[in-house]
Write a protein that holds these residues in place. Structure first.
Motif, mmCIF file in Angstrom:
data_model
loop_
_atom_site.group_PDB
_atom_site.id
_atom_site.type_symbol
_atom_site.label_atom_id
_atom_site.label_comp_id
_atom_site.label_asym_id
_atom_site.label_seq_id
_atom_site.Cartn_x
_atom_site.Cartn_y
_atom_site.Cartn_z
ATOM 1 N N GLU A 47 0.869 -1.170 0.000
ATOM 2 C CA GLU A 47 0.000 0.000 0.000
ATOM 3 C C GLU A 47 0.899 1.211 0.000
ATOM 4 O OE1 GLU A 47 -2.191 -0.624 3.565
ATOM 5 O OE2 GLU A 47 -3.547 -2.069 2.638
ATOM 6 N N GLY A 48 0.557 2.171 -0.810
ATOM 7 C CA GLY A 48 1.402 3.344 -0.891
ATOM 8 C C GLY A 48 0.613 4.603 -1.133
ATOM 9 N N ILE A 49 1.284 5.712 -0.912
ATOM 10 C CA ILE A 49 0.716 7.019 -1.223
ATOM 11 C C ILE A 49 1.842 7.921 -1.712
ATOM 12 C CG2 ILE A 49 0.861 7.889 1.146
ATOM 13 C CD1 ILE A 49 -1.904 9.311 0.383
ATOM 14 N N ILE A 50 1.564 8.622 -2.779
ATOM 15 C CA ILE A 50 2.538 9.525 -3.379
ATOM 16 C C ILE A 50 2.177 10.948 -2.980
ATOM 17 C CG2 ILE A 50 3.473 10.374 -5.555
ATOM 18 C CD1 ILE A 50 2.462 7.702 -6.728
ATOM 19 N N ASP A 51 3.183 11.699 -2.552
ATOM 20 C CA ASP A 51 3.007 13.105 -2.201
ATOM 21 C C ASP A 51 4.189 13.864 -2.803
ATOM 22 O OD1 ASP A 51 2.274 15.520 -1.132
ATOM 23 O OD2 ASP A 51 2.848 15.018 0.917
ATOM 24 N N GLY A 52 3.994 14.384 -4.006
ATOM 25 C CA GLY A 52 5.098 15.027 -4.715
ATOM 26 C C GLY A 52 6.135 13.991 -5.102
ATOM 27 N N LYS A 53 7.374 14.186 -4.667
ATOM 28 C CA LYS A 53 8.444 13.225 -4.963
ATOM 29 C C LYS A 53 8.517 12.118 -3.913
ATOM 30 C CE LYS A 53 12.136 14.522 -7.076
ATOM 31 N NZ LYS A 53 13.402 15.041 -7.545
ATOM 32 N N ALA A 54 7.817 12.284 -2.796
ATOM 33 C CA ALA A 54 7.860 11.303 -1.701
ATOM 34 C C ALA A 54 6.839 10.199 -1.929
ATOM 35 C CB ALA A 54 7.585 11.978 -0.370
ATOM 36 N N LEU A 55 7.236 8.976 -1.585
ATOM 37 C CA LEU A 55 6.349 7.824 -1.670
ATOM 38 C C LEU A 55 6.460 7.066 -0.350
ATOM 39 C CD1 LEU A 55 5.931 5.466 -4.674
ATOM 40 C CD2 LEU A 55 5.997 4.572 -2.384
ATOM 41 N N SER A 56 5.363 6.951 0.363
ATOM 42 C CA SER A 56 5.313 6.144 1.590
ATOM 43 C C SER A 56 4.775 4.782 1.214
ATOM 44 C CB SER A 56 4.401 6.802 2.628
ATOM 45 O OG SER A 56 4.917 8.055 2.998
#
Length: 142
Positions: A105-114
């Motif tokens: 499971e992931g979420i992208i926020d700009g260049k960051a990926l959790s």
């Protein structure tokens, strides 16, 4: 009034035609694009392409068999398989790799990926913070 089908038939035809136009307009809308590129973090690298991708760690590798498509908010969920590596070279007679089912499971926020990795049979998920285009050197199990 349609002489062949009457008033009810004409209304049905107009509704069916409108539904067909609506379906064609939705079909022409492109799907969300696949998530592609490379992200790096502490002892981890994620590479995604239009066919799937790989997630490499120092002592393990995971594979995505299908493309990853985030929703409009940048969140995604994908299934894959995970394989742990042993220290040292592969030798003839070594046991075949044991793959474990994995969910990401992931979420992208700009260049960051959790990224959160859930392994089958493990109650505790692993979490990673990755940055797009960050180059990392993966040092296999020593």
């Amino acid at each position: 009034v349609d002489p062949m089908f009457g008033q009810a038939g004409a209304r049905f035809f107009r509704i069916a035609a409108a539904a067909g136009i609506l379906m064609m307009s939705n079909a022409a809308t492109p799907d969300r694009p696949n998530l592609t590129g490379e992200w790096g973090g502490f002892q981890a690298r994620l590479k995604l392409n239009d066919a799937g991708g790989t997630f490499e760690m120092d002592c393990a590798t995971a594979e995505f068999a299908k493309p990853v498509r985030p929703d409009p908010s940048g969140s995604f969920s994908a299934n894959g398989r995970y394989e742990e590596h042993a220290p040292g070279p592969d030798r003839r007679g070594d046991k075949a790799p044991a793959f474990i089912a994995a969910r990401f499971e992931g979420i992208i926020d700009g260049k960051a990926l959790s990224l959160t990795m859930h392994l089958a049979g493990s109650a505790k998920p692993q979490q990673f913070t990755l940055v797009r285009d960050r180059k990392v050197k993966i040092i296999r199990c020593a």
